[in-house]
Design a protein around this motif. Structure first.
Motif, mmCIF file in Angstrom:
data_model
loop_
_atom_site.group_PDB
_atom_site.id
_atom_site.type_symbol
_atom_site.label_atom_id
_atom_site.label_comp_id
_atom_site.label_asym_id
_atom_site.label_seq_id
_atom_site.Cartn_x
_atom_site.Cartn_y
_atom_site.Cartn_z
ATOM 1 N N GLN A 191 5.422 12.680 -8.990
ATOM 2 C CA GLN A 191 6.040 13.731 -8.582
ATOM 3 C C GLN A 191 6.390 13.782 -7.176
ATOM 4 O OE1 GLN A 191 7.429 16.108 -10.907
ATOM 5 N NE2 GLN A 191 6.685 14.395 -12.355
ATOM 6 N N GLN A 192 5.631 12.930 -6.489
ATOM 7 C CA GLN A 192 6.140 12.673 -4.928
ATOM 8 C C GLN A 192 7.369 12.298 -4.473
ATOM 9 O OE1 GLN A 192 3.874 14.060 -2.428
ATOM 10 N NE2 GLN A 192 2.749 14.823 -4.267
ATOM 11 N N PRO A 193 8.117 12.807 -3.478
ATOM 12 C CA PRO A 193 9.273 12.006 -2.957
ATOM 13 C C PRO A 193 8.931 10.928 -2.439
ATOM 14 C CG PRO A 193 8.578 14.149 -1.738
ATOM 15 C CD PRO A 193 7.650 13.884 -2.756
ATOM 16 N N LEU A 231 9.036 13.459 5.103
ATOM 17 C CA LEU A 231 10.144 13.246 4.429
ATOM 18 C C LEU A 231 9.660 12.917 2.829
ATOM 19 C CD1 LEU A 231 13.004 12.164 6.434
ATOM 20 C CD2 LEU A 231 12.785 14.508 5.862
ATOM 21 N N GLY A 232 8.612 12.372 2.882
ATOM 22 C CA GLY A 232 8.104 11.638 1.717
ATOM 23 C C GLY A 232 6.832 10.585 1.975
ATOM 24 N N ILE A 233 6.704 9.913 0.763
ATOM 25 C CA ILE A 233 5.527 8.891 0.939
ATOM 26 C C ILE A 233 6.511 7.801 0.705
ATOM 27 C CG2 ILE A 233 3.805 10.532 0.221
ATOM 28 C CD1 ILE A 233 3.803 8.926 -2.540
ATOM 29 N N SER A 234 5.747 6.457 0.911
ATOM 30 C CA SER A 234 6.395 5.197 0.615
ATOM 31 C C SER A 234 5.190 4.344 0.412
ATOM 32 C CB SER A 234 7.254 4.891 1.926
ATOM 33 O OG SER A 234 8.052 3.670 1.399
ATOM 34 N N ILE A 235 5.876 3.066 -0.007
ATOM 35 C CA ILE A 235 5.004 1.784 -0.408
ATOM 36 C C ILE A 235 5.552 0.678 0.633
ATOM 37 C CG2 ILE A 235 4.464 0.094 -2.016
ATOM 38 C CD1 ILE A 235 4.826 2.342 -4.263
ATOM 39 N N LEU A 236 4.996 0.179 1.103
ATOM 40 C CA LEU A 236 5.198 -0.737 2.342
ATOM 41 C C LEU A 236 4.131 -1.707 2.208
ATOM 42 C CD1 LEU A 236 6.757 0.982 5.257
ATOM 43 C CD2 LEU A 236 7.790 -0.247 3.576
ATOM 44 N N SER A 237 4.353 -3.171 2.726
ATOM 45 C CA SER A 237 3.441 -4.243 3.072
ATOM 46 C C SER A 237 2.376 -3.570 4.255
ATOM 47 C CB SER A 237 4.009 -5.275 3.590
ATOM 48 O OG SER A 237 3.064 -6.176 4.196
ATOM 49 N N ARG A 238 1.441 -3.889 3.930
ATOM 50 C CA ARG A 238 0.140 -3.416 4.966
ATOM 51 C C ARG A 238 0.821 -4.088 6.274
ATOM 52 N NH1 ARG A 238 -4.490 -4.429 7.534
ATOM 53 N NH2 ARG A 238 -5.742 -2.619 7.831
ATOM 54 N N ILE A 291 1.051 -1.128 0.056
ATOM 55 C CA ILE A 291 -0.115 0.013 0.045
ATOM 56 C C ILE A 291 0.742 1.146 0.051
ATOM 57 C CG2 ILE A 291 -1.940 -1.085 1.241
ATOM 58 C CD1 ILE A 291 -0.908 0.270 3.645
ATOM 59 N N VAL A 292 0.289 2.344 -0.276
ATOM 60 C CA VAL A 292 1.005 3.604 -0.554
ATOM 61 C C VAL A 292 0.777 4.371 0.894
ATOM 62 C CG1 VAL A 292 1.296 5.743 -1.775
ATOM 63 C CG2 VAL A 292 0.726 3.765 -2.838
ATOM 64 N N ILE A 293 1.546 4.817 1.637
ATOM 65 C CA ILE A 293 1.411 5.410 2.953
ATOM 66 C C ILE A 293 1.898 6.873 2.995
ATOM 67 C CG2 ILE A 293 1.174 3.327 4.272
ATOM 68 C CD1 ILE A 293 4.254 3.984 5.069
ATOM 69 N N ALA A 294 1.254 7.744 3.735
ATOM 70 C CA ALA A 294 1.848 9.057 3.948
ATOM 71 C C ALA A 294 1.539 9.398 5.199
ATOM 72 C CB ALA A 294 0.787 9.946 2.932
#
Length: 308
Positions: free
Chosen positions: A191-193, A238-245, A169-172
């Motif tokens: 465009q997101q870091p 510092l940015g968004i990320s993709i991690l396992s839920r 999932i994408v987290i912020a």
């Protein structure tokens, strides 16, 4: 003349082979270093070969030593299987289970261990948590009963059984401007870091595969060595990320992190229990595989219910 060696001698040798020094091995065995040295010398004389060599301050196994170590592992494995088999025949399930897991699996595997142990209280777990590189080394060396990972390697002759969904999932951070946006186009993420795991990580590989399949590239702001570091970085804006839920479910429950509603996500993959083909599984290992395949998702859903 046949060799005359005892199981006790093999146990002493195996400990000395595994430990970084003879002193450390002696301490682990509750022996004095001279006593261990004498026992190993007797074993070498019985076999007619040198098992260790000293180079500088470091000890190394000789070629015969490496061969004997492999034989020891086979003997100990067979004895362990035999002990568990006899326990099973007596109507119980007991023994030790050594499982190596990648770091991202540490957020849910203890719950599955606990659920299994409540059914089979006489089973003991030895859990090794390491990065993907180290886990692959252990898999290649057949160092554990089972391995838990999300990205199965092609290089080894292995058996891999999927037992649990692995939604990426994408987290912020909670105040990120995209949190309140619905049905976010994937292109808006470009465009997101991004904060990403280190090279070689299974999560990193999965994320790179996803972007590659869309002919897109991430705008990488920072590379971090653990999911914990990434979560803190996202929380620090510092940015968004993709991690396992599975890595962030508790933060999502408490509101410290937010899941973005992005088209194409969650990207659902799988968690696998892995072992080398041809490996003789112990009754405990076989029972554990069947248990997590049948109950893994149910158990984790019950854990999450506790926090609602």
């Amino acid at each position: 003349m046949p060799m005359r060696i005892t199981l006790h001698q093999l146990q002493l040798f195996d400990a000395a082979a595994r430990m970084p020094s003879f002193k450390a091995a002696a301490e682990a065995l509750n022996l004095s270093p001279p006593a261990l040295s004498i026992q190993l010398k007797i074993l070498e004389e019985s076999l007619g070969v040198s098992l260790f060599e000293q180079i500088g301050k470091k000890k190394y196994l000789t070629s015969p030593g490496l061969e004997l170590q492999q034989v020891c592992h086979r003997i100990f494995d067979e004895l362990n299987h035999l002990d568990m088999r006899f326990t099973q025949l007596r109507g119980g399930m007991a023994g030790k289970l050594s499982i190596a897991i990648v770091t991202s699996a540490k957020y849910f595997m203890p719950h599955l261990f606990g659920a299994f142990q409540r059914v089979y209280p006489n089973v003991e777990f030895n859990m090794i948590v390491a990065n993907r590189t180290r886990i692959l080394e252990r898999l290649e060396n057949n160092a554990d009963d089972l391995v838990i990972m999300a990205h199965v390697p092609d290089a080894f002759d292995i058996k891999a059984i999927d037992f649990l969904d692995n939604p990426l999932i994408v987290i912020a951070s909670p105040d990120h401007p995209l949190v309140k946006v619905k049905n976010i186009a994937f292109e808006q993420l470009l465009q997101q870091p991004f904060l990403i795991r280190e090279s070689g990580s299974g999560t990193r590989m999965a994320v790179e595969q996803y972007f590659s399949s869309h002919n897109a590239a991430m705008k990488v702001a920072m590379e971090l060595g653990s999911s914990e570091a990434i979560k803190q970085g996202v929380l620090a804006r510092l940015g968004i990320s993709i991690l396992s839920r599975h890595c962030v479910w508790l933060e999502l429950k408490t509101g410290f992190l937010k899941q973005l509603d992005v088209q194409g996500f969650p990207d659902v993959r799988s968690w696998y229990v892995v072992y080398r083909k041809g490996k003789q599984l112990s009754p405990v290992a076989d029972a554990f595989i069947k248990f997590i395949v049948a109950n893994g998702q149910i158990m984790l859903d019950e854990v999450e219910q506790l926090y609602r």
